[in-house]
Design an enzyme around this catalytic site. Structure first.
Site, mmCIF file in Angstrom:
data_model
loop_
_atom_site.group_PDB
_atom_site.id
_atom_site.type_symbol
_atom_site.label_atom_id
_atom_site.label_comp_id
_atom_site.label_asym_id
_atom_site.label_seq_id
_atom_site.Cartn_x
_atom_site.Cartn_y
_atom_site.Cartn_z
ATOM 1 N N ASP A 250 -3.226 3.417 17.994
ATOM 2 C CA ASP A 250 -3.351 3.459 16.522
ATOM 3 C C ASP A 250 -2.886 4.832 16.049
ATOM 4 O OD1 ASP A 250 -4.337 3.008 13.724
ATOM 5 O OD2 ASP A 250 -5.354 1.308 14.661
ATOM 6 N N ALA A 301 -0.586 -4.120 14.835
ATOM 7 C CA ALA A 301 -0.633 -3.185 13.702
ATOM 8 C C ALA A 301 0.159 -3.758 12.537
ATOM 9 C CB ALA A 301 -0.049 -1.835 14.103
ATOM 10 N N GLY A 302 -0.425 -3.701 11.357
ATOM 11 C CA GLY A 302 0.283 -4.215 10.189
ATOM 12 C C GLY A 302 -0.334 -3.661 8.923
ATOM 13 N N LYS A 307 2.846 -6.159 -4.357
ATOM 14 C CA LYS A 307 3.353 -6.019 -5.745
ATOM 15 C C LYS A 307 4.266 -7.203 -6.009
ATOM 16 C CE LYS A 307 2.482 -2.212 -8.169
ATOM 17 N NZ LYS A 307 1.402 -2.376 -9.089
ATOM 18 N N LEU A 308 4.273 -7.681 -7.234
ATOM 19 C CA LEU A 308 5.276 -8.698 -7.582
ATOM 20 C C LEU A 308 6.658 -8.083 -7.364
ATOM 21 C CD1 LEU A 308 3.787 -10.148 -10.898
ATOM 22 C CD2 LEU A 308 3.636 -11.094 -8.578
ATOM 23 N N LEU A 309 7.621 -8.899 -6.975
ATOM 24 C CA LEU A 309 8.941 -8.357 -6.648
ATOM 25 C C LEU A 309 9.546 -7.616 -7.844
ATOM 26 C CD1 LEU A 309 11.165 -8.030 -4.557
ATOM 27 C CD2 LEU A 309 12.098 -10.226 -5.287
ATOM 28 N N TYR A 365 5.716 -8.233 2.524
ATOM 29 C CA TYR A 365 4.881 -8.621 3.663
ATOM 30 C C TYR A 365 5.414 -9.919 4.287
ATOM 31 C CZ TYR A 365 0.393 -9.591 6.072
ATOM 32 O OH TYR A 365 -0.591 -9.846 6.999
ATOM 33 N N THR A 400 -11.919 -9.450 7.454
ATOM 34 C CA THR A 400 -11.724 -8.060 7.923
ATOM 35 C C THR A 400 -11.773 -7.120 6.717
ATOM 36 O OG1 THR A 400 -9.333 -8.063 7.583
ATOM 37 C CG2 THR A 400 -10.118 -8.819 9.740
HETATM 38 P P1 NAD Z 1 -6.549 -3.585 9.332
HETATM 39 O O1 NAD Z 1 -5.926 -2.889 8.180
HETATM 40 O O2 NAD Z 1 -8.033 -3.711 9.369
HETATM 41 O O3 NAD Z 1 -6.062 -2.903 10.704
HETATM 42 C C1 NAD Z 1 -4.726 -2.574 10.946
HETATM 43 C C2 NAD Z 1 -4.671 -1.408 11.915
HETATM 44 O O4 NAD Z 1 -3.291 -1.073 12.127
HETATM 45 C C3 NAD Z 1 -5.376 -0.161 11.387
HETATM 46 O O5 NAD Z 1 -6.259 0.355 12.346
HETATM 47 C C4 NAD Z 1 -4.221 0.774 11.099
HETATM 48 O O6 NAD Z 1 -4.557 2.157 11.262
HETATM 49 C C5 NAD Z 1 -3.188 0.331 12.132
HETATM 50 N N1 NAD Z 1 -1.843 0.778 11.763
HETATM 51 C C6 NAD Z 1 -1.264 0.691 10.541
HETATM 52 N N2 NAD Z 1 -0.063 1.292 10.576
HETATM 53 C C7 NAD Z 1 0.123 1.758 11.833
HETATM 54 C C8 NAD Z 1 1.157 2.477 12.456
HETATM 55 N N3 NAD Z 1 2.260 2.863 11.794
HETATM 56 N N4 NAD Z 1 1.022 2.816 13.768
HETATM 57 C C9 NAD Z 1 -0.090 2.444 14.447
HETATM 58 N N5 NAD Z 1 -1.114 1.767 13.894
HETATM 59 C C10 NAD Z 1 -1.007 1.427 12.597
HETATM 60 O O7 NAD Z 1 -5.844 -5.020 9.397
HETATM 61 P P2 NAD Z 1 -6.356 -6.391 10.051
HETATM 62 O O8 NAD Z 1 -6.905 -7.243 8.976
HETATM 63 O O9 NAD Z 1 -7.150 -6.153 11.274
HETATM 64 O O10 NAD Z 1 -4.935 -7.031 10.442
HETATM 65 C C11 NAD Z 1 -4.348 -6.918 11.740
HETATM 66 C C12 NAD Z 1 -3.044 -7.697 11.735
HETATM 67 O O11 NAD Z 1 -3.298 -9.044 11.347
HETATM 68 C C13 NAD Z 1 -1.996 -7.166 10.769
HETATM 69 O O12 NAD Z 1 -0.718 -7.293 11.344
HETATM 70 C C14 NAD Z 1 -2.133 -8.093 9.579
HETATM 71 O O13 NAD Z 1 -0.954 -8.150 8.821
HETATM 72 C C15 NAD Z 1 -2.433 -9.390 10.278
HETATM 73 N N6 NAD Z 1 -3.092 -10.404 9.434
HETATM 74 C C16 NAD Z 1 -4.345 -10.216 8.940
HETATM 75 C C17 NAD Z 1 -4.935 -11.205 8.178
HETATM 76 C C18 NAD Z 1 -6.339 -11.061 7.623
HETATM 77 O O14 NAD Z 1 -6.797 -12.007 6.968
HETATM 78 N N7 NAD Z 1 -7.036 -9.965 7.846
HETATM 79 C C19 NAD Z 1 -4.243 -12.376 7.907
HETATM 80 C C20 NAD Z 1 -2.965 -12.546 8.432
HETATM 81 C C21 NAD Z 1 -2.404 -11.555 9.206
#
Ligand code: NAD
Length: 459
Positions: A250, A301-302, A307-309, A365, A400
């Site tokens: 992370d 990681a994500g 934002k609207l386009l 996204y 989450t």
């Molecule tokens: P979260 O924001 O709780 O956790 C994401 C983690 O990624 C954080 O700890 C953050 O520090 C880390 N991160 C962000 N940028 C980074 C980087 N450049 N380098 C290293 N680490 C980085 O998110 P989450 O809800 O646990 O989601 C995890 C994944 O699941 C993401 O890819 C998200 O898009 C996907 N997702 C989540 C949901 C949901 O409902 N929560 C739904 C669909 C997809």
């Protein structure tokens, strides 16, 4: 993160009130815990040879099996031959891999339908059939595609936490291939609690069943990005529970919580921004240097910058693309360039239902998460040469910190818009990833498995 509404309508007067007002009545789902027994008895419906093969496999696992041929004209699985009422069914396995015309569906499908009233809460309906896209004969293709329609509709009719999912076999893959049995076990178990209305395609006869189903990842080294919290932390814990040594990654700013996760799973922490150009090399260096190998790469990681386009600025667009897809592509390139990311390698990426169905305010996204789908399909082909696989999971609404930020009313609607009428837990996504990372899933590649409770949006 708890869903207070689900807790409220699960007991006493909350349950009565919800019933009277016709409100959604989600139930607490059956989730995997060490020592879990598979649901039983399993009613196996279908008269082809594969039904016998799968029934025998279930019996080998110690699961009680009941058989019902397609042609026994309306026998009810609720009543035994002695006329006595039987216990509830844990699952119905509907084996349809030999259907050749749409008319072939009626016997077995209606037989399964008669059994549904006997299905226990959090029960399972699982179809096994062949992929339609490779059938030359239009009637065969129609029958096979018909199975998908049946399953997706049936999953929407099930109640009380029961789910319906399917296994699609590619041409030539036998019903007892390791990955078919691996998928069957996963779908029967509590590991698939929030997977509903979905299909896993088994493309090859590859894969190997674990000696110990409780420790399917024993001896593997896995890397999980974005593991300081949320879904990533749950993935790290689940892979470690299943026997893997885990490297958690992370950003440096999340260093403290990352260290806590690493300690909790007896793994190691790597503070790294995955958008760095040398991120792939740093990951390899750490995994090989500290643990001697790298078998499983989980891209979790994500970020979102909604934002609207019409109002989207460069920074929002570019940061989402950089973290959610460009970094994954660059890391995979580094891994694939190394011979040490070798035989049986696994890449599992986290996509999103937004990347499949689209979502207002999320063009950036969705571009990145749809990109993940394209990436794993192409990477799957490249990894096949070394016996590796690449797959994605697409979570729907998961409880989450990311989704806790959604305004209350929108959140409440979003979490009910699926067949299970609740949000999933991070563990649900983690379980799907752990399965796809296992040797048992060696015949499954290029799949996108939705973990969304059969979200009403998209497929
Ligand atoms: P979260 O924001 O709780 O956790 C994401 C983690 O990624 C954080 O700890 C953050 O520090 C880390 N991160 C962000 N940028 C980074 C980087 N450049 N380098 C290293 N680490 C980085 O998110 P989450 O809800 O646990 O989601 C995890 C994944 O699941 C993401 O890819 C998200 O898009 C996907 N997702 C989540 C949901 C949901 O409902 N929560 C739904 C669909 C997809």
């Amino acid at each position: 993160m708890t869903d207070k509404y689900t807790a409220f309508v699960s007991h006493g007067w909350g349950r009565d009130l919800a019933k009277r007002l016709g409100l959604p009545q989600p139930v607490a789902l059956r989730r995997h815990a060490p020592g879990e027994r598979l649901p039983e008895p399993v009613l196996v419906v279908g008269s082809g040879p594969s039904a016998g093969v799968l029934a025998a496999a279930l019996e080998d696992w110690g699961v009680e099996v009941r058989r019902e041929g397609a042609d026994d004209g309306g026998a009810s699985p609720q009543v035994g031959p002695d006329g006595a009422r039987r216990s509830k069914l844990g699952a119905v396995l509907l084996v349809l891999d030999s259907v050749e015309r749409p008319e072939d569906l009626s016997g077995p499908v209606l037989a399964a339908g008669r059994a549904l009233r006997s299905l226990a809460g959090c029960g399972r309906v699982i179809t096994v059939s062949r992929r339609a896209s490779t059938a030359d004969d239009p009637a065969v293709a129609a029958a096979r595609q018909g199975v998908e329609g049946v399953l997706r509709s049936l999953a929407k009719e099930l109640r009380a936490g029961a789910t319906g999912n399917g296994i699609l076999l590619a041409e030539g893959v036998p019903a007892d291939a390791a990955s078919v049995l691996g998928a069957l076990r996963f779908l029967l178990s509590g590991r698939s609690a929030f997977v509903d209305g979905q299909f896993l395609t088994v493309g090859t006869d590859g894969g190997e069943l674990p000696e110990d189903p409780e420790r399917p990842l024993r001896g593997k080294v896995a890397v999980v990005t974005g593991a300081a919290r949320g879904i990533g932390a749950a993935i790290a814990r689940t892979l470690a529970r299943d026997g893997a040594k885990v490297v958690v990654v992370d950003v440096p700013a999340a260093g403290d919580s990352l260290a806590r996760v690493a300690n909790g799973v007896r793994g190691t922490a790597l503070q790294l921004d995955i958008t760095r150009p040398d991120a792939g090399e740093r990951i390899l260096e750490h995994a090989l240097g500290r643990h001697g190998r790298l078998d499983i790469m989980v891209h979790n990681a994500g970020i979102t910058r909604d934002k609207l386009l019409a109002n989207m600025d460069d920074a929002r667009w570019n940061s989402v693309i950089a973290v959610n897809i460009a970094a994954q592509l660059r890391i995979n390139e580094a891994l694939l360039a190394s011979e040490r990311f070798g035989a049986g390698a696994r890449i599992v990426s986290v996509s999103s239902t937004s990347g499949i169905a689209g979502n207002r305010g999320q063009t950036n996204y969705a571009a990145s998460k749809a990109g993940v789908v394209g990436m794993v399909r192409s990477t799957a082909v490249r990894l096949a040469a070394r016996g590796g696989t690449a797959n994605a999971v697409a979570p729907g609404f998961i409880e989450t910190e990311m989704t806790a930020k959604i305004p209350f009313a929108t959140r409440e609607v979003a979490r009910r818009l699926n067949s299970l009428q609740q949000g999933g837990q991070p563990q649900d996504v983690a379980e799907a990833i752990a399965f796809l990372a296992s040797d048992a899933a060696g015949g499954i590649s290029g799949n996108v498995l939705r973990v969304c409770g059969q979200n009403l949006v998209g497929q």
